[in-house]
Write an enzyme that holds these catalytic residues in place. Structure first.
Site, PDB file in Angstrom:
ATOM      1  N   ARG A  15     -18.848  27.370   8.014  1.00  0.00           N
ATOM      2  CA  ARG A  15     -18.807  27.231   9.480  1.00  0.00           C
ATOM      3  C   ARG A  15     -19.839  28.156  10.122  1.00  0.00           C
ATOM      4  NH1 ARG A  15     -14.062  30.920  11.984  1.00  0.00           N
ATOM      5  NH2 ARG A  15     -13.865  32.406  10.293  1.00  0.00           N
ATOM      6  N   GLU A  25     -10.014  16.617  22.711  1.00  0.00           N
ATOM      7  CA  GLU A  25     -10.916  16.144  21.655  1.00  0.00           C
ATOM      8  C   GLU A  25     -11.304  14.678  21.817  1.00  0.00           C
ATOM      9  OE1 GLU A  25      -8.631  19.663  20.295  1.00  0.00           O
ATOM     10  OE2 GLU A  25      -8.046  17.722  21.143  1.00  0.00           O
ATOM     11  N   PHE A  44      -8.211  17.939  14.465  1.00  0.00           N
ATOM     12  CA  PHE A  44      -8.353  17.365  15.799  1.00  0.00           C
ATOM     13  C   PHE A  44      -9.561  16.439  15.918  1.00  0.00           C
ATOM     14  CE2 PHE A  44      -6.576  21.776  16.628  1.00  0.00           C
ATOM     15  CZ  PHE A  44      -5.266  21.357  16.473  1.00  0.00           C
TER      16      PHE A  44
END
Length: 314
Positions: free
Chosen positions: A10, A58, A83
């Site tokens: 990430r 989202e 999500f």
């Protein structure tokens, strides 16, 4: 040989976005109130005018990304995998993939290694969801170098893409000078003729460790890094199946619908050989330290070694 880097993918994702934006003014980033966790916050700081915080919405985020793509932008829409792939599935399917728009869906904090966040956030179904949608490309990088290369390749590819990001820091395995990333093409990290270990994401590191242990015990295992789940590198996998006769797949994902099932389906049709799947065995996770959870769920080098020996009857 490039530097050995231990970093969560990430983090590498956020850095890669900034580098891309320097030369491509069409790169825009959307997030759903999780910029600090998904590491899109670094992009926001560098390019605030090209960043949209959509709040905890989202579905709207994906729809906005779809609209931006029709104006020539290359939107990266990021949130936790639970999500971006789960909650916004309908929008990803109908608003992005059906019209084949140039949107990049980003699923951070995927898998059991989310750790203390627990079962509600440990998304082990995202790959299954995304690979089931026509027109979608599904990528699961295993380290820093692969993530940086994957983000660049996604930006250059016209069409829907899904990329999986990890929370846990992982060591580099692709820091060799001849490393080359290509969507849809796997990488042979180690050759061998006794059995093939096919891995993706953070399980690639565990597969490499397992292969070293096995080699010391006289078992020569081939290791394949399959960073692209869809399209799958059929040629590489079928070749390995023909030459080694046995396959063990490894993924931080439900064994239903992920890498193992994709490999099994391919080989059932083109080269039937025994396939043993290592992954999350169709159960929910629970809260706990990430490293401990990975071992508990069998997502470790030790379990790969044990499984390989069982498959080989040793």
């Amino acid at each position: 040989m490039a530097e050995m880097i231990k970093k969560a993918t990430r983090e590498s994702f956020g850095e890669a976005l900034i580098e891309l934006a320097k030369t491509n003014e069409n790169i825009v980033v959307l997030d759903a109130d999780l910029a600090a966790a998904t590491k899109t916050g670094v992009f926001k700081k560098a390019y605030p005018e090209r960043f949209i915080d959509c709040g905890i919405a989202e579905c709207n985020m994906v729809s906005i990304a779809a609209g931006l793509s029709t104006c020539g932008k290359i939107p990266f829409a990021a949130s936790f995998a639970m999500f971006s792939a789960g909650r916004a599935f309908e929008q990803v399917r109908n608003s992005v993939c059906y019209p084949k728009l140039n949107v990049k869906i980003v699923g951070s904090h995927a898998g059991i290694s989310v750790g203390e966040d627990g079962a509600t956030h440990q998304c082990c179904e995202d790959i299954a969801l995304m690979r089931a949608i026509p027109n979608m490309t599904v990528i699961n990088p295993c380290d820093h170098y692969e993530m940086v290369a994957a983000v660049k390749a996604m930006a250059e590819k016209n069409g829907p893409c899904y990329v999986r990001l990890g929370r846990l820091a992982v060591e580099s395995v692709n820091n060799n000078d001849d490393y080359k990333f290509e969507i849809g093409k796997g990488i042979t990290l180690k050759d061998g003729d006794d059995i093939t270990i096919v891995a993706t994401g953070l399980m690639v590191q565990e597969a490499v460790k397992a292969a070293k242990v096995l080699e010391a015990e006289g078992i020569n295992a081939r290791v394949l890094n399959i960073h692209t789940i869809k399209p799958l590198d059929e040629e590489l996998i079928v070749k390995a199946a023909k030459e080694t006769g046995r396959i063990v797949t490894c993924e931080e994902h439900n064994v239903i619908g992920g890498l193992g099932e994709a490999v099994s389906s391919l080989l059932c049709e083109k080269c039937p050989v025994p396939v043993k799947k290592i992954g999350v065995n169709d159960v929910f996770g629970h809260s706990g330290p990430a490293v401990d959870l990975l071992k508990e769920f069998g997502l470790s080098a030790e379990n790969i070694v044990k499984t390989v020996k069982e498959v080989l009857g040793k």
